[in-house]
Design a protein around this motif. Structure first.
Motif, PDB file in Angstrom:
ATOM      1  N   ALA A  71      16.517  -6.053  -9.145  1.00  0.00           N
ATOM      2  CA  ALA A  71      17.787  -6.802  -9.161  1.00  0.00           C
ATOM      3  C   ALA A  71      17.694  -7.985  -8.201  1.00  0.00           C
ATOM      4  O   ALA A  71      18.271  -9.048  -8.449  1.00  0.00           O
ATOM      5  N   LEU A  72      16.961  -7.806  -7.094  1.00  0.00           N
ATOM      6  CA  LEU A  72      16.668  -8.898  -6.157  1.00  0.00           C
ATOM      7  C   LEU A  72      15.205  -8.763  -5.739  1.00  0.00           C
ATOM      8  O   LEU A  72      14.739  -7.661  -5.448  1.00  0.00           O
ATOM      9  N   ASP A  73      14.520  -9.888  -5.705  1.00  0.00           N
ATOM     10  CA  ASP A  73      13.094  -9.859  -5.398  1.00  0.00           C
ATOM     11  C   ASP A  73      12.790 -10.900  -4.314  1.00  0.00           C
ATOM     12  O   ASP A  73      12.709 -12.090  -4.593  1.00  0.00           O
TER      13      ASP A  73
ATOM     14  N   ASN B 217      24.377 -14.196 -15.990  1.00  0.00           N
ATOM     15  CA  ASN B 217      24.732 -12.772 -15.864  1.00  0.00           C
ATOM     16  C   ASN B 217      23.479 -11.962 -15.545  1.00  0.00           C
ATOM     17  O   ASN B 217      22.412 -12.202 -16.108  1.00  0.00           O
ATOM     18  N   GLY B 218      23.648 -11.008 -14.621  1.00  0.00           N
ATOM     19  CA  GLY B 218      22.530 -10.130 -14.279  1.00  0.00           C
ATOM     20  C   GLY B 218      21.521 -10.754 -13.335  1.00  0.00           C
ATOM     21  O   GLY B 218      20.463 -10.174 -13.068  1.00  0.00           O
ATOM     22  N   ALA B 219      21.838 -11.940 -12.787  1.00  0.00           N
ATOM     23  CA  ALA B 219      20.883 -12.644 -11.917  1.00  0.00           C
ATOM     24  C   ALA B 219      20.702 -11.946 -10.572  1.00  0.00           C
ATOM     25  O   ALA B 219      19.699 -12.163  -9.886  1.00  0.00           O
ATOM     26  N   GLY B 220      21.708 -11.138 -10.172  1.00  0.00           N
ATOM     27  CA  GLY B 220      21.606 -10.456  -8.880  1.00  0.00           C
ATOM     28  C   GLY B 220      22.633 -10.921  -7.857  1.00  0.00           C
ATOM     29  O   GLY B 220      22.570 -10.541  -6.682  1.00  0.00           O
ATOM     30  N   LYS B 221      23.621 -11.705  -8.300  1.00  0.00           N
ATOM     31  CA  LYS B 221      24.601 -12.289  -7.366  1.00  0.00           C
ATOM     32  C   LYS B 221      25.439 -11.202  -6.677  1.00  0.00           C
ATOM     33  O   LYS B 221      25.570 -11.184  -5.460  1.00  0.00           O
ATOM     34  N   THR B 222      26.024 -10.310  -7.499  1.00  0.00           N
ATOM     35  CA  THR B 222      26.846  -9.246  -6.907  1.00  0.00           C
ATOM     36  C   THR B 222      25.992  -8.330  -6.033  1.00  0.00           C
ATOM     37  O   THR B 222      26.423  -7.906  -4.957  1.00  0.00           O
ATOM     38  N   THR B 223      24.775  -8.065  -6.477  1.00  0.00           N
ATOM     39  CA  THR B 223      23.888  -7.211  -5.676  1.00  0.00           C
ATOM     40  C   THR B 223      23.654  -7.838  -4.304  1.00  0.00           C
ATOM     41  O   THR B 223      23.683  -7.141  -3.280  1.00  0.00           O
ATOM     42  N   LEU B 224      23.468  -9.151  -4.264  1.00  0.00           N
ATOM     43  CA  LEU B 224      23.241  -9.808  -2.967  1.00  0.00           C
ATOM     44  C   LEU B 224      24.501  -9.725  -2.091  1.00  0.00           C
ATOM     45  O   LEU B 224      24.400  -9.476  -0.889  1.00  0.00           O
ATOM     46  N   LEU B 225      25.676  -9.904  -2.694  1.00  0.00           N
ATOM     47  CA  LEU B 225      26.915  -9.733  -1.907  1.00  0.00           C
ATOM     48  C   LEU B 225      27.013  -8.295  -1.389  1.00  0.00           C
ATOM     49  O   LEU B 225      27.435  -8.065  -0.250  1.00  0.00           O
ATOM     50  N   ASN B 226      26.632  -7.314  -2.222  1.00  0.00           N
ATOM     51  CA  ASN B 226      26.671  -5.913  -1.792  1.00  0.00           C
ATOM     52  C   ASN B 226      25.743  -5.683  -0.593  1.00  0.00           C
ATOM     53  O   ASN B 226      26.076  -4.948   0.343  1.00  0.00           O
TER      54      ASN B 226
ATOM     55  N   LEU C 251      33.060 -14.716   7.938  1.00  0.00           N
ATOM     56  CA  LEU C 251      32.391 -14.965   6.658  1.00  0.00           C
ATOM     57  C   LEU C 251      33.161 -14.232   5.575  1.00  0.00           C
ATOM     58  O   LEU C 251      33.388 -13.027   5.664  1.00  0.00           O
ATOM     59  N   LEU C 252      33.575 -14.987   4.557  1.00  0.00           N
ATOM     60  CA  LEU C 252      34.322 -14.415   3.444  1.00  0.00           C
ATOM     61  C   LEU C 252      33.401 -14.402   2.223  1.00  0.00           C
ATOM     62  O   LEU C 252      32.864 -15.448   1.840  1.00  0.00           O
ATOM     63  N   LEU C 253      33.224 -13.218   1.637  1.00  0.00           N
ATOM     64  CA  LEU C 253      32.381 -13.082   0.450  1.00  0.00           C
ATOM     65  C   LEU C 253      33.303 -12.980  -0.759  1.00  0.00           C
ATOM     66  O   LEU C 253      34.128 -12.060  -0.831  1.00  0.00           O
ATOM     67  N   LEU C 254      33.192 -13.903  -1.691  1.00  0.00           N
ATOM     68  CA  LEU C 254      34.086 -13.925  -2.848  1.00  0.00           C
ATOM     69  C   LEU C 254      33.274 -13.738  -4.123  1.00  0.00           C
ATOM     70  O   LEU C 254      32.400 -14.553  -4.430  1.00  0.00           O
ATOM     71  N   ASP C 255      33.560 -12.674  -4.858  1.00  0.00           N
ATOM     72  CA  ASP C 255      32.828 -12.427  -6.102  1.00  0.00           C
ATOM     73  C   ASP C 255      33.703 -12.783  -7.294  1.00  0.00           C
ATOM     74  O   ASP C 255      34.632 -12.053  -7.629  1.00  0.00           O
TER      75      ASP C 255
ATOM     76  N   VAL D 254      20.858 -21.004  -6.559  1.00  0.00           N
ATOM     77  CA  VAL D 254      20.860 -20.506  -7.934  1.00  0.00           C
ATOM     78  C   VAL D 254      19.895 -19.334  -8.035  1.00  0.00           C
ATOM     79  O   VAL D 254      18.719 -19.465  -7.678  1.00  0.00           O
ATOM     80  N   LEU D 255      20.425 -18.202  -8.488  1.00  0.00           N
ATOM     81  CA  LEU D 255      19.573 -17.031  -8.714  1.00  0.00           C
ATOM     82  C   LEU D 255      19.309 -16.883 -10.204  1.00  0.00           C
ATOM     83  O   LEU D 255      20.163 -17.206 -11.035  1.00  0.00           O
ATOM     84  N   ARG D 256      18.130 -16.371 -10.502  1.00  0.00           N
ATOM     85  CA  ARG D 256      17.859 -15.987 -11.889  1.00  0.00           C
ATOM     86  C   ARG D 256      16.875 -14.829 -11.869  1.00  0.00           C
ATOM     87  O   ARG D 256      15.843 -14.912 -11.179  1.00  0.00           O
ATOM     88  N   ASP D 257      17.195 -13.769 -12.590  1.00  0.00           N
ATOM     89  CA  ASP D 257      16.336 -12.580 -12.637  1.00  0.00           C
ATOM     90  C   ASP D 257      15.937 -12.120 -11.244  1.00  0.00           C
ATOM     91  O   ASP D 257      14.769 -11.772 -10.999  1.00  0.00           O
ATOM     92  N   GLY D 258      16.887 -12.135 -10.314  1.00  0.00           N
ATOM     93  CA  GLY D 258      16.638 -11.602  -8.978  1.00  0.00           C
ATOM     94  C   GLY D 258      15.846 -12.499  -8.048  1.00  0.00           C
ATOM     95  O   GLY D 258      15.470 -12.078  -6.955  1.00  0.00           O
TER      96      GLY D 258
END
Ligand SMILES: Nc1ncnc2c1ncn2[C@@H]1O[C@H](COP(=O)(O)OP(=O)(O)OP(=O)(O)O)[C@@H](O)[C@H]1O
Ligand SMILES: [Mg+2]
Length: 247
Positions: free
Chosen positions: A19-21, A39-48, A167-171, A217-221
């Motif tokens: 999900a992130l590399d 979609n699925g690039a890993g954005k939410t995973t990075l916020l998590n 720091l405010l994280l907005l998804d 810009v993320l793509r495929d992690g």
């Protein structure tokens, strides 16, 4: 210059999927940094990972010069990292005011410890100010479960701000909002104090380009590109990534 937030070499795997590399990300004090990608690039995973709800298999996250990798979400919130989620998370049976009071209380330090109810009074005052700022004063006494989606979004941002974050994280704050609500949200984000840095995940590129100082810009992690809104807007790589698959 070191950043307020520094994530380095962050890797999250779910089975065989990365999900992130090895993702790096830096957000400076007061900066507006956007994180975009299909979609699925890993954005939410990075916020998590930054918020502390997902532990990466590799990589480090430091905040204000300290490694916060071992801290959970509540401990990170106490240090100043607050977030809103892809789906609004409010207490439905509590009023708008009560939701903000609950969010504010852990971060309110009474000026005089012996003052009974002092912390609650300060939290209520903070809630009133935030409701005004968000244009929610009219619905202060309405249970959050009865609010329109856009109002719940604004309320969740007010709850995040109630903790006085650095720091405010907005998804995806604009997801599901009407045009009028997006306009209001944009104004709220544009006028946030610079004491708060913002990491914004958003598919609405008009908002991203209007609000951010820098964009990753993320793509495929993986990090596909990073730069100013102008550099990202004109990048052929980014255009291709979006042409290939964004919702
Ligand atoms: N808990 C999980 N278990 C398994 N796979 C997961 C989990 N969370 C995320 N993934 C996968 O990791 C990848 C990245 O997901 P993530 O939610 O971070 O993407 P995103 O960039 O936020 O996408 P979107 O724009 O759709 O919100 C996706 O392929 C997703 O299916
Ligand atoms: Mg997401």
């Amino acid at each position: 210059m070191t950043g307020l937030l520094e994530a380095q070499g962050v890797t999250v795997r779910y089975g065989s999927l990365a999900a992130l590399d090895s993702v790096d990300l830096c957000v400076h004090d007061g900066q507006r940094h956007a994180l975009i990608g299909p979609n699925g690039a890993g954005k939410t995973t990075l916020l998590n990972v930054i918020g502390g709800s997902t532990r990466p298999q590799r990589g480090t996250v430091s905040f204000d010069g300290r490694n916060v990798g071992q801290l959970g979400p509540a401990a990170r919130a106490r240090r100043g990292i607050n977030r809103i989620h892809q789906r609004p998370a409010v207490f439905p049976t509590l009023t708008a005011t009560e939701n903000i009071v609950v969010a504010a209380l852990p971060r309110v330090i009474p000026r005089r410890r012996w003052w009974p109810g002092g912390r609650r009074r300060i939290a209520h005052h903070r809630a009133g100010t935030l409701l005004d700022q968000m244009g929610l004063a009219d619905v202060a006494a309405v249970p959050a479960g009865h609010l329109a989606h856009g109002q719940r979004r604004q309320l969740e941002i007010a709850m995040a701000l109630a903790g006085r974050p650095r720091l405010l994280l907005l998804d995806e704050p604009a997801a599901g909002l009407s045009a009028i609500e997006v306009g209001r949200l944009s104004e709220v984000l544009r006028t946030l104090p610079r004491a708060v840095a913002v990491l914004l995940v958003e598919h609405r590129l008009d908002l991203v380009y209007a609000l951010s100082d820098t964009v990753t810009v993320l793509r495929d992690g993986r990090t596909l590109a990073a730069g100013t809104p102008d550099e990202i807007r004109t990048s052929p790589l980014v255009r291709q990534a979006y042409a290939d698959g964004v919702a």
